[in-house]
Enzyme design. Structure first.
Site: not given
Ligand code: WQD
Length: 335
Positions: A127, A151, A155
């Site tokens: 990841s 997490y 990894k």
């Molecule tokens: C993306 C953007 C939030 C929800 C992910 C996975 C993690 C890892 C890495 C697996 C951010 C914003 C989100 C909401 C929002 N993958 N957001 N309102 O944080 O990049 O992490 O990638 O290996 O497991 O979770 O992804 O989709 O949670 O957030 O504004 O209700 O959307 O703040 O900027 P993230 P995400």
């Protein structure tokens, strides 16, 4: 003619299910293993309907050495794609030992059983969260690593184990560091269906569009990004699935070690994604600006040059396709 049988752990999961189809399309046979701890059994029949063939599935856990040994004994497996893992950053703080158990002990067991069976092509789900997210994007594969959550650390340990095992044996491995996989199969019949309330952006966007949640909270609009909201590298799950096929083919030919970012190389802000979703699907996604989410970073975007150079893979599906396919799946689910 078949190109050999691939073991896919976590085959009923989000990435696993799409990868089974991509492997079939490229002429591989698949044996899947899943304990259905974060997936539905019905996904198997959906995969079968899409591929118009039966999928050999073993119900089992990747920490069960006997189950894996029996599977390797029963089928002539030439490579493994190891997805089965827990994957929530937030949850990993509260349940860290379970993350080490499933992700580290699980990877160790699959690796040991591969070695015992003489299977030496191994594709590992890693990841972007292994990178130190405070460094500027785009990040390439040599960027600083950190692993800021249990997490992420689980990894990183998996990656380390692979490198060490490869030094001592003939193991060939590909580490694929996914950025933000989204979207679904264009049929709408398989996609991301996490247990419990979703926390990732696209599943939340779908819930709000379906009026199952009144509005979306945009976590922060004061980042130093184009519009102040977080920027991520969203990549279509089918492109991600195809990256596995490319990586596996390279390992089965002549590549020994690969470590690759899997993204599109372009950053999309939260507001841009909401806007693209509304336009692509003709729906409204009511949203409000909320405080920043703890642990979030401003931007995380991949440098994808290495994947193109070393395995000839590039993402081909655009943001519109990601939004349309995610919504189609959400609607079939009754989201
Ligand atoms: C993306 C953007 C939030 C929800 C992910 C996975 C993690 C890892 C890495 C697996 C951010 C914003 C989100 C909401 C929002 N993958 N957001 N309102 O944080 O990049 O992490 O990638 O290996 O497991 O979770 O992804 O989709 O949670 O957030 O504004 O209700 O959307 O703040 O900027 P993230 P995400």
């Amino acid at each position: 003619m078949t190109r050999g049988t691939i073991l896919v752990t976590g085959a009923a999961g989000y990435l696993g299910s799409h990868t089974v189809l991509a492997l079939w399309e490229s002429g591989f046979e698949v044996v899947g293993i899943d304990d259905y701890s974060n997936s539905e059994r019905s996904v198997v029949s959906r995969i079968e309907a899409l591929g118009q063939r039966a999928l050999t599935m073993i119900e089992g856990n990747v920490r069960d050495a006997d189950c894996l040994a029996a599977t390797f004994g029963r089928f002539n497996i030439v490579g493994a794609v190891h997805f089965a893992a827990r994957k929530s950053i937030e949850e990993s703080f509260a349940e860290s030992l379970s993350y080490y158990d499933v992700n580290v002990a699980g990877t160790l067991t699959v690796l040991q059983q591969c070695q015992r069976a003489g299977v030496n092509a191994f594709v590992f789900s890693s990841s972007a969260t292994v990178y130190d997210a405070t460094q500027p994007s785009p990040v390439d594969e040599n960027s600083r690593l950190l692993g800021a959550s249990p997490y992420g650390r689980s990894k990183l340990i998996g990656e380390r184990m692979l490198r060490d095992a490869a030094q001592a044996s003939g193991l060939r491995y590909a580490i694929l560091r996914y950025f933000n996989p989204v979207g679904a199969h264009p049929s709408g019949s398989i996609g991301e269906n996490p247990r419990g309330k979703p926390g990732n952006l696209m599943p939340v966007v779908c819930r709000v569009a379906a009026s199952r949640q009144s509005q979306l909270s945009v976590f922060g609009n004061d980042y130093s990004t184009m519009d102040g909201t977080g920027v991520r590298d969203f990549v279509h799950v089918q492109d991600v699935a195809e990256a596995h096929v490319h990586a596996l083919e390279a390992l089965l030919q002549d590549r020994e070690t690969l470590c690759l970012n899997i993204g599109t190389g372009s950053g999309t802000s939260v507001l841009t994604l909401i806007d693209a979703f509304e336009r692509a699907n003709g729906v409204r996604v009511p949203h409000v600006i909320a405080p920043r989410r703890h642990g979030d970073v401003a931007a995380m975007v991949a440098n994808v040059g290495e994947a193109a150079r070393s395995i000839g893979w590039r993402a081909t599906r655009n943001l519109d396709a990601m939004c349309r396919d995610a919504w189609r799946f959400a609607q079939t689910l009754g989201c």
